[in-house]
Design a protein around this motif. Structure first.
Motif, mmCIF file in Angstrom:
data_model
loop_
_atom_site.group_PDB
_atom_site.id
_atom_site.type_symbol
_atom_site.label_atom_id
_atom_site.label_comp_id
_atom_site.label_asym_id
_atom_site.label_seq_id
_atom_site.Cartn_x
_atom_site.Cartn_y
_atom_site.Cartn_z
ATOM 1 N N LYS A 349 0.819 -1.216 0.000
ATOM 2 C CA LYS A 349 0.000 0.000 0.000
ATOM 3 C C LYS A 349 0.851 1.263 0.000
ATOM 4 C CE LYS A 349 -4.325 -1.648 1.873
ATOM 5 N NZ LYS A 349 -5.325 -1.558 2.944
ATOM 6 N N SER A 462 -7.439 3.022 1.644
ATOM 7 C CA SER A 462 -6.975 2.163 0.540
ATOM 8 C C SER A 462 -6.240 2.957 -0.533
ATOM 9 C CB SER A 462 -8.167 1.454 -0.098
ATOM 10 O OG SER A 462 -9.006 2.405 -0.727
ATOM 11 N N ILE A 463 -5.535 2.218 -1.375
ATOM 12 C CA ILE A 463 -4.857 2.818 -2.527
ATOM 13 C C ILE A 463 -5.894 3.502 -3.418
ATOM 14 C CG2 ILE A 463 -3.448 2.309 -4.562
ATOM 15 C CD1 ILE A 463 -2.543 -0.278 -2.963
#
Ligand code: GLC
Ligand code: CA
Length: 562
Positions: A349, A462-463
């Protein structure tokens, strides 16, 4: 949002965020295991939500799929497996309603050998289509040797013998991808007609496949000897390249509110201006592949990633003159995933977000390749039997002739195969990652239970959500679009540091490419400026600029005011 903007697309693409769709692997709507146009339609809200403003769609035309659509047998219709022209119209309408432009792949260095032109061409020497392709008699006694030493980029000779007329035809890619003869004005007119056909149907531009190969040196002389690949200097930006592209610009591109991006094999910073400067009226921008060689020789041979080379190449492209424009990308369908190329998987990540920061604060138009936004990775332990790409299969076939080579080739393919980027998009943790209810055309990466869109949407950190933030931030941002670029701390072995500057504002971008900690000392000139943190991939990054310890793959941007 750019919807309703007065700007023409040629200016607007400078603000665009592109998303590349490889349709075969994106989303399957009918359970046959192959991605399709209805599948794309079902994900348009996802794209809108991600904040992309344009799509580059890899080929969706009729094709026998020797090279997954990069071998076209009918330029005016849709591949059966993908749907119909009506589906396509529904898709482009859906995109336009959401303020998303559509840029299609234009594959016209070659056609499929199953294209009607080639069927005619090969049938006899006096067929009116004979001269649409490049035919020559063989050399040597009995004409058993190919006409010259050029190599196919997909291995072996670039010439294929054809019995019907006892001559060879040229194919710089697979033998099912014969090269068109651009010296024939009829061929050039056909290409312009194809572009205009799609413009009339509403397409917003083209990504021009291997466009730098279209003009071959007269007489087709041998290339310099090279043990891996011969002939490049006889057709990369060949003698009539500029003339032919300008002509196509005048007959097609310039007549519409369009944008074009060329695939720039062989293009370097020193010749880029001659390819994309605005006043040339040729292409609007190009992809360079120089940075893709920071961990490889000649694309397929792996070597250790060199941050120094990576920095030097990016920085040199950022210095393009003002009448040119950059395309920014780290992934596409021809290269392995950026994970684990540029960072260790256990920091997935952080690495993915660091790369997002690093690329997106540069000057140019960014491209996200499907799956990059959720940090999809290469397949660990890819088996030779699982390769489906023609290039991987060819390389493996050659190795089988020399068995001692097999382990080396398996190792190289594990690192470099194009297959890695082509595994089905991972939508959720259900069967086949939610890509298909049937049997997928190629294997799904086994890590889909952990890495998928559904998981990423639910995770604030999150990405995917990071990309959303960046995409929004970038839109209309003048410093990113127009600011000057200066690299700092070039000799630092762990950090990529640069600043962007416009008026009294500066963005300072610091990206660590190391799994170890690093130290960052604020450059003297920036020390006394007022600062605030814009974005970072760690919670712990200080709110104002200061000398600091940098964590593995940490990346941040500060806004400074002079
Ligand atoms: C381009 C495409 C690649 C294809 C080749 C031949 O490099 O990106 O996927 O194999 O052209 O058309
Ligand atoms: Ca399907």
């Amino acid at each position: 949002s750019l919807v309703g903007s007065e700007m023409c697309i040629r200016d607007r693409y400078k603000d665009a965020v592109f998303y590349q769709i490889y349709p075969r692997s994106f989303c399957d709507s009918n359970g046959d295991g192959i991605g399709d146009i209805q599948g794309i339609i079902s994900k348009l809200d996802y794209l809108k939500d991600l904040g992309v403003t344009a799509v580059w769609l890899s080929p969706c035309y009729k094709s026998p799929n020797d090279d997954n659509g990069y071998d076209i047998s009918n330029y005016r219709d849709i591949m059966d497996e993908f749907g119909t022209l009506d589906d396509w119209k529904e898709m482009i309408d859906g995109m336009h309603q959401r303020g998303i432009k559509l840029v299609m792949d234009l594959v016209v260095n070659h056609t499929s050998d199953e294209h009607e032109w080639f069927k005619q061409s090969r049938s006899s020497k006096d067929n009116p289509y004979r001269d649409y392709y490049i035919w020559r008699p063989g050399r040597g006694k009995n004409g058993k040797k190919p006409p010259n030493n050029w190599s196919s980029r997909f291995s072996g000779s670039a010439w294929e013998y054809d019995e019907t007329t006892n001559e060879y035809y040229l194919h710089l890619f697979s033998k099912k991808q014969p090269d068109l003869n651009w010296d024939n004005p009829k061929v050039r007119q056909e290409v312009a007609d194809i572009c205009n056909y799609w413009f009339e149907l509403g397409v917003d531009g083209f990504r021009c496949d291997v466009i730098t190969y279209i003009s071959k040196t007269e007489g087709l002389p041998n290339g310099k000897f090279n043990p891996i690949i011969c002939g490049d200097e006889q057709f990369v930006i060949g003698p009539h390249y500029h003339e032919y592209i300008h002509e196509l610009n005048q007959k097609a591109f310039s007549k519409y509110d369009s944008m074009t991006v060329g695939e720039g094999q062989g293009i370097t910073v020193s010749n880029a201006e001659s390819i994309v400067a605005e006043d040339r009226e040729e292409l609007d921008c190009i992809f360079t592949f120089e940075h893709q060689e920071a961990d490889a020789f000649m694309t397929v041979i792996p070597k250790k990633f060199s941050l120094k080379k990576w920095k030097t190449i990016f920085s040199s492209w950022q210095a393009l003159p003002d009448n040119c424009w950059n395309s920014l990308f780290i992934e596409n369908h021809d290269y392995p995933r950026s994970l684990p190329r540029y960072g260790k998987l256990e920091y997935r990540k952080y690495v993915a977000k660091m790369l997002a920061i690093c690329i997106n604060f540069m000057k140019g138009t960014p491209y996200i390749y499907q799956g990059q936004e959720i940090g999809m990775t290469n397949i660990a332990g890819f088996k030779p039997k699982d390769y489906v790409d023609i290039v991987s299969k060819n390389i493996y076939k050659i190795a089988k002739f020399f068995p001692p080579l097999i382990p080396v080739v398996v190792w190289a393919l594990q690192k470099r195969a194009r297959d890695h980027a082509r595994t089905p998009m991972q939508w959720n943790a259900e069967k086949n990652a939610g890509f298909t209810s049937g049997t997928p055309w190629m294997m799904v990466n086994p890590n889909y239970k952990k890495i998928n869109v559904e998981e990423a949407l639910a995770d604030e950190d999150s990405i995917l959500n990071f990309y959303k933030k960046i995409n929004k931030f970038r839109l209309g941002n003048k410093i990113i679009k127009e600011g000057s670029y200066t690299e700092l701390l070039h000799d630092n072995k762990k950090l990529f540091v640069y600043k962007r500057e416009l008026g009294d504002k500066i963005y300072l971008v610091v990206c660590s490419y190391s799994s170890k900690c690093a130290t960052f000392k604020v450059p003297e000139e920036l020390k006394d400026l007022k600062s605030s943190l814009v974005i970072s991939n760690y919670q712990s990054t200080p709110a104002v600029l200061q000398n600091t310890k940098i964590l593995p793959y940490e990346a941040f941007v500060y806004e400074l005011t002079k």
